[in-house]
Design a protein around this motif. Structure first.
Motif, short mmCIF file in Angstrom:
data_model
loop_
_atom_site.label_atom_id
_atom_site.label_comp_id
_atom_site.label_asym_id
_atom_site.label_seq_id
_atom_site.Cartn_x
_atom_site.Cartn_y
_atom_site.Cartn_z
N LEU A 1 -27.47 81.68 142.49
CA LEU A 1 -26.97 81.53 141.13
C LEU A 1 -27.56 82.60 140.21
O LEU A 1 -26.87 83.13 139.33
N VAL A 2 -28.84 82.95 140.40
CA VAL A 2 -29.44 84.03 139.62
C VAL A 2 -28.73 85.34 139.92
O VAL A 2 -28.43 86.12 139.01
N ALA A 3 -28.40 85.57 141.19
CA ALA A 3 -27.66 86.79 141.56
C ALA A 3 -26.28 86.79 140.91
O ALA A 3 -25.80 87.84 140.46
N LEU B 1 -33.84 75.06 137.59
CA LEU B 1 -32.48 74.80 138.03
C LEU B 1 -32.21 73.33 137.79
O LEU B 1 -32.86 72.46 138.38
N PHE B 2 -31.28 73.04 136.90
CA PHE B 2 -30.92 71.67 136.59
C PHE B 2 -29.53 71.40 137.14
O PHE B 2 -28.68 72.28 137.16
N SER B 3 -29.29 70.18 137.56
CA SER B 3 -27.94 69.79 137.96
C SER B 3 -27.62 68.46 137.30
O SER B 3 -28.49 67.62 137.06
N LYS B 4 -26.34 68.30 136.97
CA LYS B 4 -25.89 67.09 136.28
C LYS B 4 -24.49 66.76 136.76
O LYS B 4 -23.62 67.63 136.82
N ARG B 5 -24.27 65.51 137.13
CA ARG B 5 -22.94 65.05 137.50
C ARG B 5 -22.35 64.29 136.31
O ARG B 5 -22.94 63.33 135.83
N LEU B 6 -21.19 64.74 135.85
CA LEU B 6 -20.49 64.07 134.75
C LEU B 6 -19.54 63.04 135.34
O LEU B 6 -18.69 63.38 136.15
N GLU B 7 -19.68 61.82 134.93
CA GLU B 7 -18.89 60.74 135.51
C GLU B 7 -17.46 60.69 135.00
O GLU B 7 -16.59 60.16 135.64
N ASN B 8 -17.18 61.24 133.81
CA ASN B 8 -15.84 61.15 133.24
C ASN B 8 -15.12 62.48 133.18
O ASN B 8 -14.28 62.70 132.32
N VAL C 1 -25.60 79.71 125.22
CA VAL C 1 -25.19 78.97 126.41
C VAL C 1 -24.03 79.73 127.02
O VAL C 1 -22.97 79.87 126.40
N TRP C 2 -24.23 80.26 128.22
CA TRP C 2 -23.22 81.03 128.92
C TRP C 2 -22.59 80.15 129.98
O TRP C 2 -23.29 79.62 130.84
N LEU C 3 -21.28 79.99 129.93
CA LEU C 3 -20.56 79.19 130.91
C LEU C 3 -19.81 80.13 131.84
O LEU C 3 -18.99 80.94 131.37
N CYS C 4 -20.08 80.03 133.12
CA CYS C 4 -19.34 80.81 134.11
C CYS C 4 -17.96 80.17 134.22
O CYS C 4 -17.83 79.02 134.63
N ALA C 5 -16.92 80.91 133.84
CA ALA C 5 -15.57 80.35 133.78
C ALA C 5 -14.97 80.10 135.16
O ALA C 5 -14.11 79.25 135.31
N SER C 6 -15.41 80.83 136.16
CA SER C 6 -14.86 80.62 137.50
C SER C 6 -15.54 79.43 138.17
O SER C 6 -16.62 78.99 137.77
N VAL C 7 -14.88 78.91 139.18
CA VAL C 7 -15.45 77.79 139.94
C VAL C 7 -16.59 78.32 140.80
O VAL C 7 -16.50 79.37 141.41
N THR C 8 -17.69 77.57 140.82
CA THR C 8 -18.88 77.95 141.59
C THR C 8 -19.08 76.98 142.74
O THR C 8 -18.91 75.77 142.57
N ASP C 9 -19.45 77.50 143.88
CA ASP C 9 -19.80 76.67 145.03
C ASP C 9 -21.10 75.94 144.69
O ASP C 9 -22.15 76.56 144.53
N MET C 10 -21.04 74.63 144.58
CA MET C 10 -22.20 73.84 144.16
C MET C 10 -23.25 73.70 145.25
O MET C 10 -24.30 73.13 145.02
N PHE D 1 -22.96 76.58 135.31
CA PHE D 1 -21.96 76.74 136.36
C PHE D 1 -21.33 75.38 136.62
O PHE D 1 -22.00 74.36 136.54
N ARG D 2 -20.04 75.40 136.94
CA ARG D 2 -19.35 74.13 137.19
C ARG D 2 -18.72 74.13 138.57
O ARG D 2 -18.38 75.17 139.13
N GLY D 3 -18.57 72.94 139.11
CA GLY D 3 -17.94 72.78 140.42
C GLY D 3 -16.43 72.79 140.29
O GLY D 3 -15.86 72.88 139.21
N ARG D 4 -15.76 72.68 141.42
CA ARG D 4 -14.30 72.75 141.46
C ARG D 4 -13.63 71.67 140.61
O ARG D 4 -12.69 71.92 139.88
N ARG D 5 -14.11 70.45 140.69
CA ARG D 5 -13.50 69.35 139.94
C ARG D 5 -13.96 69.29 138.49
O ARG D 5 -13.43 68.53 137.70
N GLY D 6 -14.98 70.06 138.14
CA GLY D 6 -15.48 70.06 136.76
C GLY D 6 -16.43 68.92 136.45
O GLY D 6 -16.81 68.74 135.30
N ASP D 7 -16.80 68.15 137.46
CA ASP D 7 -17.68 67.01 137.20
C ASP D 7 -19.13 67.27 137.58
O ASP D 7 -19.98 66.41 137.40
N LEU D 8 -19.43 68.46 138.11
CA LEU D 8 -20.79 68.80 138.49
C LEU D 8 -21.19 70.11 137.81
O LEU D 8 -20.44 71.08 137.85
N LEU D 9 -22.34 70.10 137.15
CA LEU D 9 -22.86 71.27 136.46
C LEU D 9 -24.20 71.65 137.05
O LEU D 9 -24.99 70.78 137.41
#
Length: 105
Positions: free
Chosen positions: A26-28, A66-73, A10-19, A46-54
């Protein structure tokens, strides 16, 4: 559900990504920034600026997903096993043992 084999990385892009980015951009980013192979079967998260969207890019040998998930907490740190449980809707923080043998043999 993403059937994550035990040898999957599982590779996590450490920088903020434009969701607003879609699959192609994203593949690029996987190829350019992470120097990874998006068709390797590994998960690229990839994560969004607030860290609540993957967003997750995954190649399942039949096609690209391509999966997306919003974390509520907010932010969490997950293993591959915990990530698969989270995407399945299972609360990975409260896993209960459901059956245990009474004796061996």
């Amino acid at each position: 559900m993403i059937p994550v084999p035990s040898n999957t990385r599982v590779w996590l892009c450490a920088s903020v990504t434009d969701m607003r980015r879609g699959f192609n951009t994203l593949v690029a980013q996987v190829e350019d920034s992470l120097k990874g192979d998006p068709f390797s079967g590994h998960l690229f998260v990839f994560r969004g600026r607030r860290g609540d969207l993957l967003k997750i890019i995954w190649w399942d040998s039949q096609g690209a997903c391509l999966f997306s998930k919003r974390l509520e907490n907010g932010k969490v740190f997950l293993s591959a096993f915990q990530l698969s449980m989270l995407l399945e809707g299972i609360d990975w923080r409260m896993v209960k043992e459901t059956w245990r043998p009474l004796q061996a043999g």
